[in-house]
Design a protein around this motif. Structure first.
Motif, short mmCIF file in Angstrom:
data_model
loop_
_atom_site.label_atom_id
_atom_site.label_comp_id
_atom_site.label_asym_id
_atom_site.label_seq_id
_atom_site.Cartn_x
_atom_site.Cartn_y
_atom_site.Cartn_z
N HIS A 124 0.83 -1.20 0.00
CA HIS A 124 0.00 0.00 0.00
C HIS A 124 0.87 1.25 0.00
O HIS A 124 0.48 2.30 -0.53
CB HIS A 124 -0.92 0.01 1.22
CG HIS A 124 -1.91 1.13 1.22
ND1 HIS A 124 -3.05 1.13 0.46
CD2 HIS A 124 -1.91 2.33 1.87
CE1 HIS A 124 -3.72 2.25 0.64
NE2 HIS A 124 -3.05 3.00 1.49
N GLU A 125 2.06 1.12 0.57
CA GLU A 125 2.99 2.25 0.61
C GLU A 125 3.81 2.38 -0.66
O GLU A 125 4.61 3.32 -0.80
CB GLU A 125 3.93 2.11 1.81
CG GLU A 125 3.25 2.15 3.17
CD GLU A 125 2.52 0.84 3.50
OE1 GLU A 125 1.57 0.87 4.30
OE2 GLU A 125 2.91 -0.22 2.93
N CYS B 209 4.35 1.57 -7.46
CA CYS B 209 5.62 1.63 -6.73
C CYS B 209 6.12 3.06 -6.59
O CYS B 209 5.78 3.95 -7.37
CB CYS B 209 6.67 0.77 -7.43
SG CYS B 209 6.37 -0.98 -7.19
N ARG B 210 6.96 3.26 -5.60
CA ARG B 210 7.59 4.56 -5.36
C ARG B 210 9.03 4.33 -4.92
O ARG B 210 9.34 3.34 -4.25
CB ARG B 210 6.83 5.36 -4.32
CG ARG B 210 6.51 4.59 -3.05
CD ARG B 210 5.65 5.37 -2.10
NE ARG B 210 6.36 6.50 -1.49
CZ ARG B 210 5.92 7.13 -0.41
NH1 ARG B 210 4.78 6.77 0.17
NH2 ARG B 210 6.60 8.14 0.10
N VAL B 211 9.88 5.25 -5.34
CA VAL B 211 11.30 5.14 -5.00
C VAL B 211 11.81 6.49 -4.50
O VAL B 211 12.95 6.86 -4.74
CB VAL B 211 12.13 4.67 -6.21
CG1 VAL B 211 11.85 3.21 -6.52
CG2 VAL B 211 11.87 5.53 -7.43
N ASP B 212 10.94 7.18 -3.79
CA ASP B 212 11.28 8.53 -3.35
C ASP B 212 11.95 8.56 -1.97
O ASP B 212 12.33 9.64 -1.50
CB ASP B 212 10.03 9.41 -3.33
CG ASP B 212 8.93 8.85 -2.45
OD1 ASP B 212 8.62 7.66 -2.60
OD2 ASP B 212 8.39 9.60 -1.61
N THR B 213 12.10 7.42 -1.33
CA THR B 213 12.80 7.36 -0.05
C THR B 213 13.70 6.13 -0.04
O THR B 213 13.55 5.21 -0.87
CB THR B 213 11.83 7.26 1.15
OG1 THR B 213 11.24 5.94 1.17
CG2 THR B 213 10.72 8.30 1.05
N ASP B 214 14.60 6.08 0.93
CA ASP B 214 15.49 4.94 1.05
C ASP B 214 14.76 3.68 1.49
O ASP B 214 15.33 2.58 1.44
CB ASP B 214 16.62 5.25 2.05
CG ASP B 214 17.63 6.24 1.47
OD1 ASP B 214 17.63 6.44 0.25
OD2 ASP B 214 18.41 6.81 2.27
N ASP B 215 13.49 3.83 1.90
CA ASP B 215 12.70 2.64 2.22
C ASP B 215 12.55 1.73 1.00
O ASP B 215 12.28 0.53 1.15
CB ASP B 215 11.31 3.05 2.71
CG ASP B 215 11.32 3.72 4.07
OD1 ASP B 215 12.34 3.59 4.78
OD2 ASP B 215 10.32 4.38 4.41
N ALA B 216 12.73 2.29 -0.18
CA ALA B 216 12.60 1.49 -1.40
C ALA B 216 13.82 0.63 -1.68
O ALA B 216 13.73 -0.31 -2.48
CB ALA B 216 12.35 2.42 -2.59
N LEU B 217 14.95 0.93 -1.06
CA LEU B 217 16.20 0.23 -1.40
C LEU B 217 16.15 -1.28 -1.19
O LEU B 217 16.61 -2.03 -2.07
CB LEU B 217 17.36 0.84 -0.60
CG LEU B 217 17.98 2.09 -1.24
CD1 LEU B 217 18.96 2.75 -0.26
CD2 LEU B 217 18.70 1.73 -2.53
N PRO B 218 15.63 -1.80 -0.08
CA PRO B 218 15.61 -3.26 0.06
C PRO B 218 14.84 -3.96 -1.05
O PRO B 218 15.29 -4.98 -1.59
CB PRO B 218 14.94 -3.47 1.44
CG PRO B 218 15.23 -2.21 2.19
CD PRO B 218 15.17 -1.13 1.16
N GLY B 219 13.68 -3.41 -1.41
CA GLY B 219 12.90 -4.03 -2.48
C GLY B 219 13.58 -3.92 -3.83
O GLY B 219 13.58 -4.89 -4.62
N LEU B 220 14.16 -2.77 -4.12
CA LEU B 220 14.89 -2.60 -5.37
C LEU B 220 16.06 -3.56 -5.47
O LEU B 220 16.32 -4.17 -6.51
CB LEU B 220 15.39 -1.16 -5.50
CG LEU B 220 14.39 -0.08 -5.88
CD1 LEU B 220 15.07 1.29 -5.85
CD2 LEU B 220 13.82 -0.34 -7.27
N THR B 221 16.78 -3.69 -4.36
CA THR B 221 17.93 -4.59 -4.34
C THR B 221 17.50 -6.03 -4.53
O THR B 221 18.13 -6.79 -5.30
CB THR B 221 18.70 -4.43 -3.01
OG1 THR B 221 19.09 -3.06 -2.84
CG2 THR B 221 19.93 -5.32 -2.98
#
Length: 642
Positions: free
Chosen positions: A34-35, A76-88
């Protein structure tokens, strides 16, 4: 030598060495949290396509900013570092199967945003009316706000590079925010971001430069709509000038398509638009840029190979085809073109699901979105399964049960397999749907499946005696109101018989304007007949997904089909029909009347067997008449459950 030498040849895009000339086009999945973060489910979906050999997997849109617009839940959103684990995790999973992945970044929807927040006006290049709520005027972005979004692109690109993403795509097409800046129909600014082509492209150019500076070495692409397909929208010549400016900004390749929200069917081209419907867009860009151009729009393997061989594009972009069959490229490389599961271009469970914020599925591939859960494993106890009905539900149930190791007998009362698909898929624009029959025939030919044609099963048929499992896929029967005088006349035929080649006159009335009747009307009119549809509701093909319906209604009008909605058939005679509408009775002269009043479930056999104490599994139209996707997905689940 390969039959697809251009498609299967290695490709270099910027710094990327790819095994072939096929990229998976960006498509939203609605599988994020949802985030807006990547989930294991979404990663498994993309990884399955990478494992199938596609040269480059391109993700759906990921938002770089929440500053001025809130991304829809599930995207999806990549505007914060919270996205890094999923992107990785995404990059590592795709790399583990030998694939490469590009992350598509978006500035947002602007005037196309789904929900208007009364606390925050939608943004755009100028004070444009909101697409769905034209009474709401968008707020033009300020120059400092534009700079903020550009900076956010750089930050997002840096996160992508840190996560191991291989390339970046910029979402600049079909009338979204960046496109609103590039197009004079939406950009009426008088500052440095408006006026000339160079000024209108400034936002996009600054984004390209910010991405390349923040993620050095990563190839950068841009998706551009060449023809918006509506009056006042951007056309080929304007887009060519824009492409030149974008390429000069440092793009490594560019994706060419058509459409806009005002011409939504080109954004998600249905079967009516035919093969390679947006190849001219790629040709237009090939004329003016030196970087590789990606073509898209209903590209099957043969069309894609022809496009590349002719030099109309450099790369084939495949979207829904890779949803339908993630092994699209691997099967081509193995010389198994005939084993590629056709995309029927129905839009029902991919685009249709996404429109309702549901995770995408597929009408012909029930494992889409369930790549981890719906893995077919050998059955612990092989059984003898009898499937009654050789339509889509029955064939898929038989295929899946046999894949699990069961011995399957399929009984079909007609002389050929396919059930409702055979009449439904007679128009050329539904050739991919017809190809599904051949696909099933090839799949079950290598499995422990025996097909019995011309055999009608009844409750006391000996063929059922030794079955461990009985699957009933007996389909439906036509509804023909017996109260209409003359409905059984010699000039009246059913829609199925009409599709299968019944003798029809020059003037035809189709009684019933659902999808079956409307498709027949279009087919007949395109063949030169004079056709009228009589439909009791206020809409033609109201059971069809709205995107496809746009094209259907346009094509019906272009073919000269007369439509009488809100009209009920009162009587039929040798000279035509009498119908009652809002303004009274009307007579429509016709040589042939085709009945397309709908269908009802064929439940008799199920009821008889149940009454006799037999346990049966029912699937498809004999449960509830629905679209082919529901039948195929239901057949998969039944076969997997045995």
């Amino acid at each position: 030598m390969s039959s697809y030498p251009h498609l299967l040849a290695p490709l270099t895009l910027g710094s990327l060495e790819l095994p072939n000339h096929v990229v998976m086009l960006p498509m939203g999945t609605e599988m994020g949290t949802h985030e807006g973060l990547f989930t294991e489910r979404e990663i498994a979906y993309y990884t399955e396509r990478a494992a199938g050999g596609v040269g480059l997997v391109m993700t759906g849109i990921s938002a770089v900013s929440q500053d001025y617009e809130q991304i829809n839940p599930g995207l999806c959103r990549v505007d914060t570092d919270d996205a890094l684990p999923g992107l990785t995790a995404l990059a590592e999973s795709i790399h583990a199967v030998g694939g490469r992945v590009s992350l598509q970044l978006t500035a947002g929807l602007g005037r196309n945003i789904n929900v208007v927040d009364p606390e925050r006006l939608p943004i755009s290049a100028s004070d444009n009316p909101h697409y769905a709520h034209p009474e709401v005027l968008c707020r033009p972005l300020e120059v400092d706000e534009i700079a903020t979004i550009v900076r956010r692109f750089g930050e997002a690109a840096a996160r992508a590079k840190a996560a191991g993403i291989d390339a970046i795509d910029i979402h600049g097409h079909t009338g979204y925010l960046i496109d609103q800046f590039m197009s004079p129909v939406w950009n009426r600014r008088d500052d440095q971001y408006g006026g000339s082509v160079e000024n209108r492209c400034r936002f996009a150019v600054e984004i390209i430069q910010a991405v390349k500076a923040a993620a050095p070495g990563l190839p950068v692409s841009f998706r551009l709509s060449v023809d918006h397909k509506f009056p006042g929208g951007r056309t080929r010549e304007e887009s060519q000038r824009i492409a030149v400016v974008l390429a000069a900004a440092g793009l490594d390749f560019i994706l060419a398509d058509d459409g806009s929200y005002e011409a939504m069917d080109y954004v998600f081209p249905p079967y009516y638009l035919g093969d390679g419907c947006m190849v001219p867009a790629a040709q237009a860009l090939k004329e003016v840029v030196d970087i590789p151009v990606v073509a898209c729009g209903n590209l099957d393997p043969d069309t894609a190979e022809q496009v590349l061989a002719a030099g109309h594009a450099d790369v084939a972009g495949v979207g829904r085809g890779l949803i339908a069959d993630p092994q699209w490229c691997a099967k081509l490389a193995d010389g198994r073109r005939e084993d590629i599961r056709p995309c029927i271009r129905c839009n029902a469970m991919c685009v249709g699901n996404a429109f309702f914020a549901l995770p995408i599925g597929c009408s012909v591939n029930a494992q889409v979105g369930f790549e981890r859960e719906r893995v077919l494993t050998p059955a612990q106890t092989p059984k003898h399964v009898v499937v009654v009905g050789g339509g889509p539900a029955g064939l898929e149930a038989a295929r899946v049960a046999a894949e699990r190791g069961h011995r399957v007998d399929v009984y079909e009362r007609d002389a050929a397999l396919g059930g409702v698909l055979r009449p439904a898929a007679t128009p050329d624009f539904k050739k991919e749907l017809h190809a599904m029959i051949g696909w099933w025939e090839r799949q079950i030919a290598r499995l422990p499946v025996t097909v019995h044609l011309g055999v009608e099963i009844t409750a006391d048929s000996p063929e059922l005696a030794g079955a461990d499992e009985i699957v009933l896929a007996t389909g439906s029967t036509p509804l023909v109101p017996g109260t209409i005088p003359g409905i059984d006349g010699p000039n009246v035929v059913g829609v199925i018989e009409a599709h299968l080649g019944a003798d029809l006159g020059r003037r035809v009335v189709v009684a019933g304007g659902g999808l079956s009747g409307a498709d027949l009307a279009l087919e007949l009119a395109q063949a030169g007949r004079e056709v009228t549809i009589v439909e009791m509701t206020d809409e033609i093909a109201r059971d069809l997904i709205v995107i496809n319906r746009i094209t259907l209604l346009r094509d019906l009008a272009a073919a000269g089909v007369r439509t009488l909605t809100g009209h009920t058939v009162l009587s039929v005679d040798e000279g035509g029909v009498v119908a009652r509408g809002p303004e009274g009775d009307v007579r429509v002269d016709a040589d042939t009347v085709v009945t397309a009043f709908g269908v009802r479930p064929a439940t008799t056999l199920a009821e008889q067997l149940t009454a006799a104490g037999r346990t049966v599994r029912t699937v498809g139209d004999c449960v509830s008449p629905a679209k082919v996707g529901e039948a195929i997905n239901g057949g998969f689940l039944v076969g997997a459950a045995i």
